[in-house]
Scaffold this motif. Structure first.
Motif: not given
Length: 372
Positions: A337-344
């Motif tokens: 989740e942390e990586r996806v939030v950074c992606d967004y």
């Protein structure tokens, strides 16, 4: 079409290489074998480029094997995929150095990318390297940059437990995020150049090394030009010894850097500068950090921008379902989740991140139903 038998008869026309496999020819009634347009270009690369160039036919290929295009080489296809990507277009609204610069002539992340590409192409042509590979790497090297430039990158790296780097993110954009999670499926050489474009990187191709130098030369050149336009520094801030060595203005200095690389790299297995000019480049970079990149006047709005990015990260960690569907899908696929939030967040433009911040955190005026 060019007859392959004719090319074979031309003495010394093609470089000997046991790894080359010529494929995809059609048989003709006269017994000759004919090449399509892509194969003609591949043959010309082998004939005309430097022995140290990365020829398309020798590419290590893609993670997912594809049918070759009949008119474009592998690196030309990579360049086009990057150019047509959404991440590439979004760079036009991402900060280079000056946040929300008021004026039509300040650089943004996209114009920086184009200038890197042009400098790299000039050097590559002079050295008989593969210009298509150079261009693909240059156009893709900053795809993963955050809104608000390095200020946004710094915040995400601090608040995300997994860390964040625009270099790694650029590769992630190309391999995973583009095309709804399918990625661009770029060749190994282009991906290698993207992940190794920063100063500490070690690209495996000379083309990647050219882009690595060109990126540094480009941002020092145009950031100084923008800083002079903004009245933050002037030529008088540059020591006379540096001006005598490198040139009296930004144009002369750019010319010096490019010519020095070409002169000291021709016929060699690596790209390099002369020791004195490279030291001058480092001194000029140090001056830019002192007078521009860390200048409180030039960076007066950065704390506000950092606050925006940090608050957005905190909010989307708490409410990941508020992100768009393509990022929901990444989490369903098992991405952290942390990586996806950074992606967004890193995919946002400056303006879009401000709009999301406003929508989430700034109260809207209430309007009652108007009676007529």
């Amino acid at each position: 079409h060019i007859c392959w038998n004719f090319l074979k008869r031309k003495e010394g026309n093609l470089r000997e290489n046991g790894n080359i496999i010529i494929r995809g020819y059609d048989s003709r009634e006269d017994g000759d074998l004919w090449m399509n347009i892509r194969e003609e270009m591949e043959a010309k690369e082998l004939e005309f480029l430097s022995p140290y160039a990365a020829c398309s036919v020798n590419s290590r290929g893609r993670d997912k094997e594809e049918t070759e295009c009949d008119i474009r080489t592998a690196y030309q296809r990579d360049r086009d995929r990057i150019l047509h990507s959404k991440s590439f277009r979004r760079m036009k609204d991402k900060t280079q150095v000056f946040l929300a610069a008021q004026g039509d002539h300040y650089r943004n992340r996209l114009t920086h990318t184009l200038e890197v590409s042009q400098i790299a192409r000039t050097i590559a042509k002079a050295l008989y390297l593969n210009v298509d590979l150079v261009e693909a790497i240059a156009l893709g090297h900053d795809l993963g940059h955050t809104p608000f430039g390095h200020a946004g990158e710094k915040v995400l790296d601090r608040v995300c437990p997994l860390g964040f780097s625009h270099v790694s993110q650029s590769l992630r954009v190309a391999e995973r995020l583009e095309k709804s999670g399918r990625g661009l499926n770029l060749t190994w050489e282009v991906r290698d150049g993207i992940i190794n474009h920063r100063t500490s990187g070690k690209p495996h191709t000379l083309e990647g090394q050219v882009v690595r130098y060109s990126d540094k030369i480009s941002y020092i050149h145009h950031d100084m030009d923008d800083a002079q336009r903004a009245g933050i520094i002037s030529e008088d801030n540059i020591p006379i010894t540096l001006r005598m060595l490198l040139g009296e203005n930004t144009k002369e200095r750019l010319n010096t850097f490019v010519h020095d690389i070409v002169e000291h790299s021709r016929g060699k297995e690596r790209i390099s500068m002369s020791p004195e000019i490279e030291e001058g480049l480092r001194d000029l970079r140090s001056l830019m950090f002192q007078d521009v990149y860390l200048n409180p006047v030039a960076k007066s709005e950065e704390k506000k921008a950092e606050h925006v990015i940090e608050e957005l990260y905190t909010y989307y960690r708490k409410f990941p379902e508020k992100m768009s569907e393509e990022y929901q899908w990444l989490m369903e696929e098992g991405e952290p989740e942390e990586r996806v939030v950074c992606d967004y967040i890193s995919g946002m433009t400056d303006q879009y991140s401000l709009e999301k911040f406003k929508d989430i955190f700034i109260p809207k005026g209430w309007r009652g139903r108007v009676k007529r």
